[in-house]
Design a protein around this motif. Sequence first.
Motif, PDB file in Angstrom:
ATOM      1  N   ALA A  80      54.243  43.001  37.511  1.00 16.28           N
ATOM      2  CA  ALA A  80      53.115  43.565  38.252  1.00 16.28           C
ATOM      3  C   ALA A  80      52.807  42.726  39.486  1.00 16.28           C
ATOM      4  N   ALA A  81      53.021  41.421  39.379  1.00 14.91           N
ATOM      5  CA  ALA A  81      52.694  40.501  40.464  1.00 14.91           C
ATOM      6  C   ALA A  81      53.853  39.539  40.687  1.00 14.91           C
ATOM      7  N   VAL A  82      53.764  38.791  41.771  1.00 17.27           N
ATOM      8  CA  VAL A  82      54.776  37.791  42.087  1.00 17.27           C
ATOM      9  C   VAL A  82      54.329  36.456  41.496  1.00 17.27           C
ATOM     10  N   PRO A  83      55.106  35.894  40.547  1.00 15.54           N
ATOM     11  CA  PRO A  83      54.716  34.608  39.973  1.00 15.54           C
ATOM     12  C   PRO A  83      54.858  33.469  40.974  1.00 15.54           C
ATOM     13  N   TYR A  84      54.078  32.448  40.810  1.00 18.85           N
ATOM     14  CA  TYR A  84      54.150  31.260  41.647  1.00 18.85           C
ATOM     15  C   TYR A  84      55.469  30.546  41.388  1.00 18.85           C
ATOM     16  N   ASP A  85      56.181  30.214  42.449  1.00 17.15           N
ATOM     17  CA  ASP A  85      57.441  29.485  42.271  1.00 17.15           C
ATOM     18  C   ASP A  85      57.531  28.259  43.167  1.00 17.15           C
ATOM     19  N   GLY A  86      56.412  27.830  43.701  1.00 14.67           N
ATOM     20  CA  GLY A  86      56.405  26.683  44.589  1.00 14.67           C
ATOM     21  C   GLY A  86      56.472  27.089  46.054  1.00 14.67           C
ATOM     22  N   THR A  87      56.929  28.308  46.332  1.00 19.60           N
ATOM     23  CA  THR A  87      56.950  28.808  47.706  1.00 19.60           C
ATOM     24  C   THR A  87      56.080  30.047  47.851  1.00 19.60           C
ATOM     25  N   LYS A  88      56.074  30.898  46.845  1.00 16.17           N
ATOM     26  CA  LYS A  88      55.173  32.059  46.828  1.00 16.17           C
ATOM     27  C   LYS A  88      53.945  31.641  46.028  1.00 16.17           C
ATOM     28  N   TRP A  89      52.790  32.029  46.492  1.00 15.31           N
ATOM     29  CA  TRP A  89      51.549  31.530  45.901  1.00 15.31           C
ATOM     30  C   TRP A  89      51.110  32.215  44.624  1.00 15.31           C
ATOM     31  N   GLY A  90      51.685  33.340  44.247  1.00 14.37           N
ATOM     32  CA  GLY A  90      51.246  34.005  43.021  1.00 14.37           C
ATOM     33  C   GLY A  90      49.782  34.364  43.069  1.00 14.37           C
ATOM     34  N   GLY A  91      49.302  34.757  44.246  1.00 12.89           N
ATOM     35  CA  GLY A  91      47.882  34.981  44.480  1.00 12.89           C
ATOM     36  C   GLY A  91      47.234  35.927  43.490  1.00 12.89           C
ATOM     37  N   ILE A  92      46.041  35.575  43.075  1.00 10.09           N
ATOM     38  CA  ILE A  92      45.272  36.368  42.127  1.00 10.09           C
ATOM     39  C   ILE A  92      43.802  36.091  42.397  1.00 10.09           C
ATOM     40  N   THR A  93      42.978  37.097  42.238  1.00 11.19           N
ATOM     41  CA  THR A  93      41.537  36.914  42.379  1.00 11.19           C
ATOM     42  C   THR A  93      40.846  37.862  41.398  1.00 11.19           C
ATOM     43  N   ALA A  94      39.640  37.525  41.012  1.00 11.90           N
ATOM     44  CA  ALA A  94      38.897  38.340  40.047  1.00 11.90           C
ATOM     45  C   ALA A  94      37.427  38.370  40.438  1.00 11.90           C
ATOM     46  N   VAL A  95      36.759  39.423  40.012  1.00 11.04           N
ATOM     47  CA  VAL A  95      35.333  39.570  40.281  1.00 11.04           C
ATOM     48  C   VAL A  95      34.696  40.305  39.104  1.00 11.04           C
ATOM     49  N   ALA A  96      33.490  39.895  38.757  1.00 13.67           N
ATOM     50  CA  ALA A  96      32.714  40.591  37.735  1.00 13.67           C
ATOM     51  C   ALA A  96      31.872  41.642  38.442  1.00 13.67           C
ATOM     52  N   GLU A  97      32.155  42.891  38.128  1.00 11.07           N
ATOM     53  CA  GLU A  97      31.393  43.994  38.718  1.00 11.07           C
ATOM     54  C   GLU A  97      29.982  44.004  38.153  1.00 11.07           C
ATOM     55  N   ASN A  98      29.876  43.709  36.860  1.00  8.66           N
ATOM     56  CA  ASN A  98      28.601  43.592  36.166  1.00  8.66           C
ATOM     57  C   ASN A  98      28.873  42.826  34.866  1.00  8.66           C
ATOM     58  N   SER A  99      27.993  42.861  33.902  1.00  2.79           N
ATOM     59  CA  SER A  99      28.160  42.054  32.685  1.00  2.79           C
ATOM     60  C   SER A  99      29.277  42.543  31.765  1.00  2.79           C
ATOM     61  N   THR A 100      29.778  43.749  31.971  1.00  4.99           N
ATOM     62  CA  THR A 100      30.856  44.248  31.110  1.00  4.99           C
ATOM     63  C   THR A 100      32.138  44.571  31.864  1.00  4.99           C
ATOM     64  N   ASN A 101      32.058  44.947  33.125  1.00  7.36           N
ATOM     65  CA  ASN A 101      33.238  45.369  33.874  1.00  7.36           C
ATOM     66  C   ASN A 101      33.779  44.246  34.747  1.00  7.36           C
ATOM     67  N   MET A 102      35.118  44.117  34.760  1.00  2.00           N
ATOM     68  CA  MET A 102      35.782  43.102  35.566  1.00  2.00           C
ATOM     69  C   MET A 102      36.903  43.761  36.340  1.00  2.00           C
ATOM     70  N   ASP A 103      37.265  43.159  37.465  1.00  5.27           N
ATOM     71  CA  ASP A 103      38.412  43.596  38.237  1.00  5.27           C
ATOM     72  C   ASP A 103      39.241  42.367  38.584  1.00  5.27           C
ATOM     73  N   VAL A 104      40.566  42.499  38.425  1.00  8.02           N
ATOM     74  CA  VAL A 104      41.508  41.447  38.785  1.00  8.02           C
ATOM     75  C   VAL A 104      42.458  42.052  39.812  1.00  8.02           C
ATOM     76  N   PHE A 105      42.687  41.337  40.908  1.00  6.52           N
ATOM     77  CA  PHE A 105      43.507  41.862  41.992  1.00  6.52           C
ATOM     78  C   PHE A 105      44.726  40.974  42.217  1.00  6.52           C
ATOM     79  N   VAL A 106      45.873  41.617  42.454  1.00  9.93           N
ATOM     80  CA  VAL A 106      47.111  40.933  42.828  1.00  9.93           C
ATOM     81  C   VAL A 106      47.824  41.810  43.852  1.00  9.93           C
ATOM     82  N   MET A 107      48.760  41.190  44.565  1.00 10.56           N
ATOM     83  CA  MET A 107      49.628  41.941  45.454  1.00 10.56           C
ATOM     84  C   MET A 107      50.947  42.114  44.718  1.00 10.56           C
ATOM     85  N   SER A 108      51.396  43.348  44.573  1.00  9.26           N
ATOM     86  CA  SER A 108      52.627  43.633  43.833  1.00  9.26           C
ATOM     87  C   SER A 108      53.841  43.146  44.625  1.00  9.26           C
ATOM     88  N   PRO A 109      54.993  43.052  43.975  1.00  8.81           N
ATOM     89  CA  PRO A 109      56.197  42.633  44.683  1.00  8.81           C
ATOM     90  C   PRO A 109      56.565  43.527  45.870  1.00  8.81           C
TER      91      PRO A 109
END
Length: 185
Positions: A80-109
Amino acid sequence: NQWHTWEVVSGGTSSGVLGPYGPFPPGAPIAAISRTPENMDLFAVDTTGTIQSLSYDQHYQSAQNSGWNSSVSPVSSANAAVPYDGTKWGGITAVAENSTNMDVFVMSPDGTLLDAHYFPFELVGPPWQISSLAAVPQGGQPGCQMASLSLNPNRMDVFFLDSQGHVQDAIWVGGFPPAWYKTEQ
């Protein structure tokens, strides 16, 4: 205020292993959120490109239990995402929409911005739903650094770099179905 304790959440400082699902590359980025004063969630991309999560619940904390879940849970399938290999950052970020819902974002290959949305009361299917938000006009930079925030309960922003080095902002404005807008900078 002061720091009270230091916990090794992953079960070992040199192994790079966070649970039974496989190793995380040493130095790989993680994303962390707090949905409530009692809950924390950590996210990282493992060596197979799978987004994994680990959760903490203060209510499960005891002399025998630190409050951290005993195993990692997959959020996505492999690649689903590009893993970190020392040159690619494997970027990931997350945010809590509210107390029950979450979103995690990545850039696909292939350079598509992906959103893994957690809705625990999903009646059909698993609680994690993966969706492609939009193809980035100049092509997203796979594995790029990312940041996200929830401006208010009805707006989330995801910032990332495209393949030309421009900062992009994907904006969610509340409602159902969710509506995402791209802003080129």
